[in-house]
Design a protein around this motif. Structure first.
Motif, PDB file in Angstrom:
ATOM      1  N   MET A  80       0.836  -1.207   0.000  1.00  0.00           N
ATOM      2  CA  MET A  80       0.000   0.000   0.000  1.00  0.00           C
ATOM      3  C   MET A  80       0.866   1.251   0.000  1.00  0.00           C
ATOM      4  N   ASP A  81       0.253   2.345  -0.425  1.00  0.00           N
ATOM      5  CA  ASP A  81       0.846   3.671  -0.274  1.00  0.00           C
ATOM      6  C   ASP A  81      -0.233   4.588   0.292  1.00  0.00           C
ATOM      7  N   GLY A  82      -0.095   5.885   0.142  1.00  0.00           N
ATOM      8  CA  GLY A  82      -1.074   6.791   0.711  1.00  0.00           C
ATOM      9  C   GLY A  82      -2.406   6.807  -0.007  1.00  0.00           C
ATOM     10  N   ARG A  83      -2.471   6.208  -1.188  1.00  0.00           N
ATOM     11  CA  ARG A  83      -3.690   6.289  -2.011  1.00  0.00           C
ATOM     12  C   ARG A  83      -4.229   4.926  -2.418  1.00  0.00           C
ATOM     13  N   VAL A  84      -3.336   3.960  -2.620  1.00  0.00           N
ATOM     14  CA  VAL A  84      -3.704   2.676  -3.212  1.00  0.00           C
ATOM     15  C   VAL A  84      -3.285   1.539  -2.286  1.00  0.00           C
ATOM     16  N   ALA A  85      -4.140   0.544  -2.151  1.00  0.00           N
ATOM     17  CA  ALA A  85      -3.796  -0.693  -1.442  1.00  0.00           C
ATOM     18  C   ALA A  85      -4.062  -1.858  -2.382  1.00  0.00           C
ATOM     19  N   ILE A  86      -3.155  -2.841  -2.383  1.00  0.00           N
ATOM     20  CA  ILE A  86      -3.332  -4.004  -3.254  1.00  0.00           C
ATOM     21  C   ILE A  86      -3.074  -5.286  -2.467  1.00  0.00           C
ATOM     22  N   THR A  87      -3.668  -6.342  -2.954  1.00  0.00           N
ATOM     23  CA  THR A  87      -3.289  -7.677  -2.517  1.00  0.00           C
ATOM     24  C   THR A  87      -3.186  -8.554  -3.751  1.00  0.00           C
ATOM     25  N   LYS A  88      -2.030  -9.191  -3.888  1.00  0.00           N
ATOM     26  CA  LYS A  88      -1.894 -10.200  -4.943  1.00  0.00           C
ATOM     27  C   LYS A  88      -2.148 -11.560  -4.315  1.00  0.00           C
ATOM     28  N   LEU A  89      -3.073 -12.288  -4.891  1.00  0.00           N
ATOM     29  CA  LEU A  89      -3.447 -13.616  -4.407  1.00  0.00           C
ATOM     30  C   LEU A  89      -3.238 -14.578  -5.567  1.00  0.00           C
ATOM     31  N   ILE A  90      -2.165 -15.375  -5.476  1.00  0.00           N
ATOM     32  CA  ILE A  90      -1.843 -16.259  -6.593  1.00  0.00           C
ATOM     33  C   ILE A  90      -1.414 -17.638  -6.085  1.00  0.00           C
ATOM     34  N   THR A  91      -1.533 -18.610  -6.958  1.00  0.00           N
ATOM     35  CA  THR A  91      -0.972 -19.931  -6.711  1.00  0.00           C
ATOM     36  C   THR A  91       0.206 -20.153  -7.647  1.00  0.00           C
ATOM     37  N   PHE A  92       1.208 -20.847  -7.133  1.00  0.00           N
ATOM     38  CA  PHE A  92       2.365 -21.252  -7.927  1.00  0.00           C
ATOM     39  C   PHE A  92       2.402 -22.774  -7.912  1.00  0.00           C
ATOM     40  N   THR A  93       2.256 -23.383  -9.092  1.00  0.00           N
ATOM     41  CA  THR A  93       2.151 -24.834  -9.204  1.00  0.00           C
ATOM     42  C   THR A  93       3.223 -25.332 -10.166  1.00  0.00           C
ATOM     43  N   PRO A  94       4.409 -25.682  -9.654  1.00  0.00           N
ATOM     44  CA  PRO A  94       5.506 -26.114 -10.537  1.00  0.00           C
ATOM     45  C   PRO A  94       5.148 -27.306 -11.407  1.00  0.00           C
ATOM     46  N   ALA A  95       4.260 -28.194 -10.914  1.00  0.00           N
ATOM     47  CA  ALA A  95       3.892 -29.385 -11.681  1.00  0.00           C
ATOM     48  C   ALA A  95       3.195 -29.036 -12.991  1.00  0.00           C
ATOM     49  N   ASN A  96       2.717 -27.806 -13.130  1.00  0.00           N
ATOM     50  CA  ASN A  96       2.047 -27.399 -14.368  1.00  0.00           C
ATOM     51  C   ASN A  96       3.020 -27.060 -15.490  1.00  0.00           C
ATOM     52  N   ALA A  97       4.312 -26.926 -15.167  1.00  0.00           N
ATOM     53  CA  ALA A  97       5.302 -26.598 -16.203  1.00  0.00           C
ATOM     54  C   ALA A  97       5.266 -27.665 -17.296  1.00  0.00           C
ATOM     55  N   GLY A  98       5.218 -27.211 -18.540  1.00  0.00           N
ATOM     56  CA  GLY A  98       5.177 -28.128 -19.669  1.00  0.00           C
ATOM     57  C   GLY A  98       3.805 -28.671 -19.993  1.00  0.00           C
TER      58      GLY A  98
END
Length: 308
Positions: free
Chosen positions: A57-75
């Motif tokens: 966050m800063d004085g004007r904007v707040a964010i949340t990144k919500l992600i999954t990382f799934t190495p088995a999906n490579a390829g």
């Protein structure tokens, strides 16, 4: 901000994050004392993947990144990174935007590497070696072509089909592109290199050129690695190592496995404060990721919506 649908797909998100504007916003963010970035939560999943919750966050904007990382999906047809970046107005609490998480991750990571190369690379003109031909390989190809004017690229990937596809894309951009099965041999001809693999094993271990610049972005935990320990120690002894943020102290697997004192390396913020001269000798830029970069992407997207 202009009236618009708050939910953006990958194409719409990319359109709001052009590399020149994104790099400029990263520079502004690094000089913004109002920015706060709490420690990210990384929750292991039963599938072998991870759930990331990354607020900023800063004085004007707040964010949340919500992600999954799934190495088995490579390829496979499934993406290794999936999720969203939710952008809020600090004053009202209203949700302003929902950005496509993988697109934000790819473009802000490439923009950080580009900024580091612009400020630190001894020979920024290329050829450029890209190790890893996935989403990050594509983003770094486009960012370095646009931001540094790179015209020649060499691509190495464990998947020949992916390497050929990325080379074909490079040619549509007017670049000269070739595929190699030996990234270490190609490093001797390429003063610029980016490693953007799943970081399950060492992919570069030969010593770089004296004017070499390597951006290593794949490894972001202590157990992940892309660069050989001898290579890392060589650059630390004969050139200069930089990290994206101080969080690399606990996340830079390449450097930690080389038994280097990560805390002694300057960060990108140190570079942008103008405290450091352009280094002599080879340069290693180790990027681990930071929610601040996602905040910079959100700010860039909001500027685009506002027509700024």
């Amino acid at each position: 901000m202009k009236d618009a649908s708050p939910l953006l797909d990958a194409r719409q998100t990319a359109a709001r994050l052009p590399y020149p504007a994104l790099v400029a916003e990263i520079v502004r963010l690094l000089g913004d004392d109002s920015v706060q970035v709490p420690e990210r939560l990384v929750q292991p999943l039963a599938s072998g993947g991870s759930l990331f919750v990354m607020p900023a966050m800063d004085g004007r904007v707040a964010i949340t990144k919500l992600i999954t990382f799934t190495p088995a999906n490579a390829g496979t047809p499934r993406a290794t990174i999936q999720g969203d970046v939710v952008v809020f107005d600090v004053a009202s609490g209203a949700r302003w935007l929902v950005l496509d998480g993988p697109t934000v991750t790819a473009r802000r990571t490439a923009a950080v590497s580009l900024l580091a190369a612009q400020r630190l690379a001894p020979n920024p003109h290329g050829p450029l070696l890209i190790v890893g031909a996935g989403v990050q390989g594509l983003a770094h190809l486009e960012a370095f072509a646009e931001g540094l004017g790179v015209t020649d690229v060499v691509i190495a990937s464990r998947s020949p089909a992916s390497a050929q596809a990325l080379a074909a894309h490079a040619q549509t951009l007017g670049l000269r592109a070739q595929v190699t099965q030996n990234a270490n041999a190609a490093l001797a001809e390429c003063p610029l290199a980016v490693t953007c693999t799943p970081a399950a094993a060492v992919v570069l271990e030969t010593l770089p050129r004296g004017d070499g610049f390597i951006a290593a972005v794949g490894a972001f935990t202590p157990t992940m690695v892309e660069l050989g320990s001898v290579l890392c120690r060589h650059i630390a002894e004969t050139g200069t190592v930089f990290v994206d943020t101080a969080n690399a102290l606990h996340e830079a697997g390449d450097l930690m496995q080389a038994e280097l004192d990560v805390g002694r390396f300057a960060t990108l913020a140190d570079v942008m404060r103008g405290e450091l001269a352009r280094p002599a000798g080879p340069v290693l830029f180790k990027s681990c990721g930071w929610a601040g970069w996602d905040l910079a992407a959100a700010r860039t997207a909001l500027r685009a919506d506002a027509g700024q």
